[in-house]
Design a protein around this motif. Structure first.
Motif, PDB file in Angstrom:
ATOM      1  N   LEU A 110     -19.560   9.963  -2.133  1.00 18.52           N
ATOM      2  CA  LEU A 110     -19.227  11.377  -2.317  1.00 18.52           C
ATOM      3  C   LEU A 110     -20.392  12.236  -1.805  1.00 18.52           C
ATOM      4  N   GLY A 111     -20.054  13.393  -1.249  1.00 20.95           N
ATOM      5  CA  GLY A 111     -21.073  14.255  -0.628  1.00 20.95           C
ATOM      6  C   GLY A 111     -21.913  15.044  -1.619  1.00 20.95           C
ATOM      7  N   THR A 112     -22.464  14.358  -2.607  1.00 18.13           N
ATOM      8  CA  THR A 112     -23.388  15.008  -3.547  1.00 18.13           C
ATOM      9  C   THR A 112     -24.810  14.711  -3.063  1.00 18.13           C
ATOM     10  N   GLN A 113     -25.204  15.439  -2.036  1.00 22.01           N
ATOM     11  CA  GLN A 113     -26.444  15.116  -1.318  1.00 22.01           C
ATOM     12  C   GLN A 113     -27.689  15.204  -2.200  1.00 22.01           C
ATOM     13  N   ILE A 114     -27.656  16.094  -3.219  1.00 22.68           N
ATOM     14  CA  ILE A 114     -28.847  16.276  -4.059  1.00 22.68           C
ATOM     15  C   ILE A 114     -29.162  15.010  -4.850  1.00 22.68           C
ATOM     16  N   VAL A 137      -9.779  26.267  17.402  1.00 21.16           N
ATOM     17  CA  VAL A 137     -10.988  27.051  17.709  1.00 21.16           C
ATOM     18  C   VAL A 137     -12.208  26.345  17.128  1.00 21.16           C
ATOM     19  N   ARG A 138     -12.090  25.951  15.859  1.00 22.97           N
ATOM     20  CA  ARG A 138     -13.208  25.252  15.208  1.00 22.97           C
ATOM     21  C   ARG A 138     -13.481  23.901  15.862  1.00 22.97           C
ATOM     22  N   LEU A 139     -12.404  23.244  16.273  1.00 23.73           N
ATOM     23  CA  LEU A 139     -12.550  21.936  16.924  1.00 23.73           C
ATOM     24  C   LEU A 139     -13.373  22.076  18.206  1.00 23.73           C
ATOM     25  N   TRP A 146      -7.010  17.994   0.088  1.00 25.63           N
ATOM     26  CA  TRP A 146      -6.783  16.929   1.065  1.00 25.63           C
ATOM     27  C   TRP A 146      -7.683  15.713   0.825  1.00 25.63           C
ATOM     28  N   HIS A 147      -8.711  15.873  -0.003  1.00 30.05           N
ATOM     29  CA  HIS A 147      -9.750  14.831  -0.075  1.00 30.05           C
ATOM     30  C   HIS A 147      -9.194  13.452  -0.379  1.00 30.05           C
ATOM     31  N   ALA A 148      -8.391  13.370  -1.444  1.00 28.06           N
ATOM     32  CA  ALA A 148      -7.952  12.043  -1.911  1.00 28.06           C
ATOM     33  C   ALA A 148      -7.021  11.387  -0.898  1.00 28.06           C
ATOM     34  N   GLU A 176     -16.323  14.687   1.037  1.00 30.50           N
ATOM     35  CA  GLU A 176     -16.952  15.816   0.337  1.00 30.50           C
ATOM     36  C   GLU A 176     -16.469  15.942  -1.095  1.00 30.50           C
ATOM     37  N   LYS A 177     -17.308  16.617  -1.876  1.00 19.61           N
ATOM     38  CA  LYS A 177     -16.969  16.959  -3.244  1.00 19.61           C
ATOM     39  C   LYS A 177     -16.062  18.175  -3.238  1.00 19.61           C
ATOM     40  N   PRO A 178     -15.321  18.425  -4.331  1.00 21.49           N
ATOM     41  CA  PRO A 178     -15.114  17.508  -5.444  1.00 21.49           C
ATOM     42  C   PRO A 178     -14.300  16.293  -5.003  1.00 21.49           C
ATOM     43  N   CYS A 202     -12.122  16.008  14.437  1.00 20.86           N
ATOM     44  CA  CYS A 202     -10.748  16.407  14.117  1.00 20.86           C
ATOM     45  C   CYS A 202     -10.746  17.655  13.256  1.00 20.86           C
ATOM     46  N   ASP A 203      -9.984  18.632  13.688  1.00 15.83           N
ATOM     47  CA  ASP A 203      -9.694  19.800  12.848  1.00 15.83           C
ATOM     48  C   ASP A 203      -8.359  20.373  13.305  1.00 15.83           C
ATOM     49  N   LEU A 204      -7.550  20.832  12.352  1.00 19.71           N
ATOM     50  CA  LEU A 204      -6.257  21.406  12.710  1.00 19.71           C
ATOM     51  C   LEU A 204      -6.394  22.817  13.253  1.00 19.71           C
TER      52      LEU A 204
HETATM   53  N1  LIG Z   1     -21.846  18.978  -0.595  1.00 23.88           N
HETATM   54  C1  LIG Z   1     -22.044  20.275  -0.497  1.00 23.88           C
HETATM   55  O1  LIG Z   1     -23.104  20.791  -0.832  1.00 23.88           O
HETATM   56  C2  LIG Z   1     -20.938  21.132   0.045  1.00 23.88           C
HETATM   57  C3  LIG Z   1     -21.224  22.413   0.558  1.00 23.88           C
HETATM   58  C4  LIG Z   1     -20.163  23.157   1.075  1.00 23.88           C
HETATM   59  C5  LIG Z   1     -18.866  22.648   1.049  1.00 23.88           C
HETATM   60  N2  LIG Z   1     -18.639  21.406   0.530  1.00 23.88           N
HETATM   61  C6  LIG Z   1     -17.272  20.855   0.497  1.00 23.88           C
HETATM   62  O2  LIG Z   1     -16.830  20.646   1.835  1.00 23.88           O
HETATM   63  C7  LIG Z   1     -15.436  20.913   1.924  1.00 23.88           C
HETATM   64  C8  LIG Z   1     -15.216  21.931   3.040  1.00 23.88           C
HETATM   65  O3  LIG Z   1     -15.853  23.130   2.703  1.00 23.88           O
HETATM   66  P1  LIG Z   1     -16.091  24.263   3.781  1.00 23.88           P
HETATM   67  O4  LIG Z   1     -16.834  25.353   3.116  1.00 23.88           O
HETATM   68  O5  LIG Z   1     -16.670  23.660   5.031  1.00 23.88           O
HETATM   69  O6  LIG Z   1     -14.570  24.745   4.043  1.00 23.88           O
HETATM   70  P2  LIG Z   1     -13.917  25.380   5.346  1.00 23.88           P
HETATM   71  O7  LIG Z   1     -12.625  25.971   4.931  1.00 23.88           O
HETATM   72  O8  LIG Z   1     -14.901  26.270   6.037  1.00 23.88           O
HETATM   73  O9  LIG Z   1     -13.673  24.117   6.313  1.00 23.88           O
HETATM   74  C9  LIG Z   1     -12.657  23.181   6.105  1.00 23.88           C
HETATM   75  C10 LIG Z   1     -12.142  22.766   7.460  1.00 23.88           C
HETATM   76  O10 LIG Z   1     -11.176  21.713   7.283  1.00 23.88           O
HETATM   77  C11 LIG Z   1     -10.109  21.926   8.198  1.00 23.88           C
HETATM   78  N3  LIG Z   1      -8.937  21.218   7.684  1.00 23.88           N
HETATM   79  C12 LIG Z   1      -8.137  21.511   6.636  1.00 23.88           C
HETATM   80  N4  LIG Z   1      -7.212  20.554   6.442  1.00 23.88           N
HETATM   81  C13 LIG Z   1      -7.406  19.626   7.435  1.00 23.88           C
HETATM   82  C14 LIG Z   1      -6.756  18.435   7.787  1.00 23.88           C
HETATM   83  N5  LIG Z   1      -5.706  17.955   7.086  1.00 23.88           N
HETATM   84  N6  LIG Z   1      -7.186  17.754   8.880  1.00 23.88           N
HETATM   85  C15 LIG Z   1      -8.233  18.228   9.607  1.00 23.88           C
HETATM   86  N7  LIG Z   1      -8.895  19.369   9.334  1.00 23.88           N
HETATM   87  C16 LIG Z   1      -8.487  20.060   8.228  1.00 23.88           C
HETATM   88  C17 LIG Z   1      -9.950  23.440   8.221  1.00 23.88           C
HETATM   89  O11 LIG Z   1      -9.234  23.870   9.353  1.00 23.88           O
HETATM   90  C18 LIG Z   1     -11.407  23.885   8.206  1.00 23.88           C
HETATM   91  O12 LIG Z   1     -11.934  24.010   9.490  1.00 23.88           O
HETATM   92  C19 LIG Z   1     -14.998  21.409   0.553  1.00 23.88           C
HETATM   93  O13 LIG Z   1     -14.366  20.398  -0.165  1.00 23.88           O
HETATM   94  C20 LIG Z   1     -16.289  21.809  -0.129  1.00 23.88           C
HETATM   95  O14 LIG Z   1     -16.262  21.653  -1.538  1.00 23.88           O
HETATM   96  C21 LIG Z   1     -19.646  20.638   0.065  1.00 23.88           C
END
Ligand SMILES: NC(=O)c1ccc[n+]([C@@H]2O[C@H](COP(=O)([O-])OP(=O)(O)OC[C@H]3O[C@@H](n4cnc5c(N)ncnc54)[C@H](O)[C@@H]3O)[C@@H](O)[C@H]2O)c1
Length: 406
Positions: free
Chosen positions: A137-141, A49-51, A93-95, A111-113, A44-46
């Motif tokens: 939470l996506g704190t992989q380290i 193109v990315r989808l 959007w996370h929460a 994902e974090k935060p 799912c992505d809004l």
């Molecule tokens: N754990 C890590 O090491 C790490 C690394 C990078 C990013 N992140 C986290 O991952 C998240 C995304 O980061 P990114 O760099 O990939 O951002 P990004 O902007 O490249 O990707 C986010 C994607 O979410 C989509 N999106 C937005 N709202 C949506 C919704 N309601 N429904 C469906 N799709 C939606 C956007 O269209 C976009 O494609 C962030 O919260 C970031 O902090 C974590």
């Protein structure tokens, strides 16, 4: 597992949907596709193109993948045959996505935060508990060897009592200039992208990736990296009794964005001083470390990042203390640990209770940065003492039609 996952047998397969398919979402697809007992069944992505691109990428990884694609995450949550969602949308959007997923009977690798506001984190915890959900939470380290070893060394007491921790991340946001507003591409649902955040006209730098430098959606470099490096402090000493927060910093000058250009924060916990800086502390070797944590104890110090560890005791400089036993069970991998938790119904290593606590100082520091003042914190009540403006910023009114479930 499909719908009845709460009584799943450990041998069953787990059906996963990925929401948010940018850089990190594509890593989720790659990681979960590699787990032998996982079937990716929805993407799912809004952004269409990315989808489409991610769908193609998944098929190139796994030609047998049978997935439906969605632009509205609510249609994913409607499906009863999905056990787990992963969420890699922007932070604002996370929460809400996690809570709605819990309410629809799904577990979440998010994902974090953790959250955009402190109130969202509280609502996540309530809804997780009420629905008996699993969250990682996506704190992989967190799953890596170095954080386990550093924790063993700190907890061994060889460095004495830790009284000070210095955390840092170098680098600031890009200067984004002041680009004109545009019509969003037909392939992108901009209103959905904004979701609960205040309405703003579209301009590309506000959207993919660089959204993180806008306070309406995230908190800049600080919010991007806080949890990764604060994690080792919580894992090893789990500070308690936070009582004051003072941020200093500046905003970018030639940029439409407003998240910190740099930010330094002084945190006072019970028996522990914690400092966040945007440059390394004056400790030998840290000038080459973009991110790190430096622990100061009564008998010595330890400096680490994701993969390295330097211990100083008297005149000795060491990378390990071999006499400290390996007492902590190692992770089988961050995504593996989550899927195992989905099956066992035992919370994973980066669970919500733990990561919410770790995220609270981040929220408070951003509020101190916004208000440009030192703030006093009541950690029992989770409210600022005598500061209405600061308390107001602990939550945010959602833009209609979105609302934060209690
Ligand atoms: N754990 C890590 O090491 C790490 C690394 C990078 C990013 N992140 C986290 O991952 C998240 C995304 O980061 P990114 O760099 O990939 O951002 P990004 O902007 O490249 O990707 C986010 C994607 O979410 C989509 N999106 C937005 N709202 C949506 C919704 N309601 N429904 C469906 N799709 C939606 C956007 O269209 C976009 O494609 C962030 O919260 C970031 O902090 C974590």
């Amino acid at each position: 597992m499909s719908g009845t996952f709460r009584s799943v047998a450990p041998s069953d397969r787990v059906r996963v949907a990925h929401i948010g398919l940018g850089g990190q979402g594509n890593d989720h697809v790659k990681w979960f596709n590699a787990l032998p007992d996982v079937d990716i069944v929805a993407l799912c992505d809004l952004d269409k193109v990315r989808l489409e691109e991610t769908h193609k990428r998944l098929i190139s990884l796994n030609e047998n993948a049978s997935v439906e694609t969605y632009t509205d995450f609510r249609r994913v949550l409607d499906r009863n045959d999905i056990d787990v969602i992963t969420c890699a949308t922007p932070d604002h959007w996370h929460a809400l996505i996690a809570i709605m997923a819990f309410q629809s009977g799904k577990d979440v690798y998010g994902e974090k935060p953790l959250s955009y506001t402190l109130t969202e984190g509280q609502a996540m915890l309530k809804n997780l508990t009420r629905n008996n959900s699993i969250f990682q939470l996506g704190t992989q380290i967190h799953a890596g060897e170095n954080y386990h070893r550093v924790t063993e060394i700190i907890q061994s007491g060889k460095l004495g009592k830790i009284h000070t921790v210095r955390l840092w991340k170098t680098g600031g946001p890009p200067e984004l200039g002041f680009p004109p507003n545009e019509n969003p591409p037909d392939t992108l649902d901009w209103d959905m992208w904004l979701g609960p955040a205040p309405y703003e006209e579209y301009t590309p730098v506000r959207c993919h990736f660089t959204y993180r430098y806008f306070l309406d959606y995230s908190g800049g470099v600080f919010a991007d990296f806080w949890c990764h490096i604060a994690d080792i402090m919580y894992m090893s000493i789990h500070p308690e009794g936070l009582n004051s927060i003072e941020s200093r910093g500046d905003r970018p000058h030639d940029s439409i964005s407003d998240a910190p250009l740099w930010i330094d924060v002084d945190f006072k916990f019970k028996d522990l001083d914690v400092y966040w800086t945007s440059v390394p502390p004056p400790v030998p070797g840290t000038d080459k470390m973009g991110i790190g944590a430096h622990f100061e104890g009564t008998n010595g110090s330890l400096t680490c990042d994701y993969n390295t560890c330097t211990i100083r005791i008297g005149n000795e400089v060491l990378n390990d203390l071999p006499e400290v036993p390996k007492s902590i069970v190692r992770s089988h991998g961050h995504q593996r640990n989550f899927i195992d938790s989905v099956k066992s119904r035992k919370q994973p290593e980066s669970n919500l209770l733990y990561t919410r606590e770790m995220t609270i100082p981040m929220h408070l520091a951003i509020i101190s940065f916004r208000l440009k003042r030192k703030l006093k914190w009541d950690c029992q009540k989770e409210e600022f003492i005598g500061d209405d403006a600061a308390n107001y910023l602990l939550s945010r009114a959602y833009r209609s039609p979105w609302s934060l479930p209690a």
